[in-house]
Design a protein around this motif. Structure first.
Motif: not given
Ligand SMILES: C[S@@+](CC[C@H](N)C(=O)[O-])C[C@H]1O[C@@H](n2cnc3c(N)ncnc32)[C@H](O)[C@@H]1O
Length: 291
Positions: A16-30, A58-70
């Protein structure tokens, strides 16, 4: 304690960090917590055998920058868990601060059943938080976009199911906040709004531009078109002494301050900050007489 899942979470965070996600560890845990239906603090208790492919999908969706909440299907707002997804704006922490201001003012008001209007309710976040934290309030939630209104309706229904005594206290109105709620003119105690406020053409992260609905974002060349409409509607709806709170972008504080001038009948207009110390919402009091 280490576990297979926590190893996978660390790998996912790197992706997720590589994909530019702002809070990668938090998002992976959530994401892991949502897939395994545990709290984030309980991830170490998930048995290794419970790992499944859903997490990586789900991680792949987040890496494609879909919002975590979706991806998880819900968003937290103050003490609420709201359902969100395509077609509705994901509620933000900045808005929790403005909502807290409104809740504090309503708590101080010497009014038996304060009447509140939430203009552009989206998921219903502001209206429901006020309904939950100020149970004596009657909250009118207005939304023009039918897709967003469907999410608000779902969240209001879930909320009433969980607390049946709240039935009828948060009411959804489909329509444009320019001209709705005429029956309440001059009687509302507090108007609150997180309207669209991004100048057309401004650049936004993919999570916003590709997933939040356009009607929730863009608002004319300077971003203030909807805020000007909120000001006019607040003037019409509020009783003398009634309050307004309107959210805006971090650089719009000075401009929005002048949308609520004394010449128009506003008193005690103030800039207010969010938790990061940035200008985030303007509040004002309606004198009852204005140009
Ligand atoms: C930035 S979103 C905020 C949603 C919600 N209040 C929140 O804070 O999460 C703005 C919302 O206002 C709605 N909206 C925009 N213009 C409107 C109008 N003229 N009348 C009613 N709703 C409007 C949009 O459809 C969107 O749901």
């Amino acid at each position: 304690m280490m576990s297979l899942l926590l190893d996978e979470v660390a790998l996912a965070a790197a992706r997720l960090a590589e994909a530019g996600v702002e809070s990668p560890r938090t998002d992976a845990e959530l994401i892991a917590a949502s897939v395994h239906r545990v709290k984030r603090s309980e991830l170490h208790t998930v048995p290794d055998s419970a790992f499944d492919a859903q997490f990586w999908a789900d991680v792949a969706r987040r890496a494609a920058r879909e919002p975590l909440q979706h991806i998880t299907g819900h968003a937290h707002f103050r003490y609420l868990e709201l359902e969100v997804g395509p077609g509705v704006f994901v509620p933000r922490p900045e808005t929790e601060v403005m909502t807290g201001w409104a809740i504090a003012r309503l708590g101080e008001m010497d009014v038996a059943e304060p009447v509140v209007a939430d203009l552009g309710t989206g998921s219903g976040a502001i209206a429901l938080a006020i309904g939950q934290e100020v149970p004596r309030a009657r909250v009118h939630a207005v939304e023009a976009d039918p897709l967003a209104a469907a999410w608000a309706e779902r969240n209001i229904t879930r909320y009433v199911e969980s607390a049946p005594y709240t039935a009828g206290r948060v009411m959804l109105h489909a329509g444009d906040f320019r001209d709705v709620l005429g029956e309440l003119d001059g009687t509302v105690d507090l108007v609150i709004s997180n309207p669209p406020y991004i100048p057309v053409g401004a650049s936004v992260p993919p999570e916003v531009g590709e997933y939040d609905p356009p009607a929730a974002l863009w608002s004319g060349a300077d971003g203030l078109d909807a805020i000007r409409v909120v000001e006019r509607t607040a003037r019409r709806l509020l009783r003398p002494g009634g309050l307004v709170a309107v959210e805006h972008g971090a650089t719009q504080g000075a401009a929005v301050y002048w949308v609520f001038p004394e010449e128009s009948g506003w008193r005690d207009t103030r800039n207010n900050k969010d938790l990061a110390g940035r200008d985030r919402f303007v509040t004002s009091t309606w004198s009852g007489e204005g140009a």
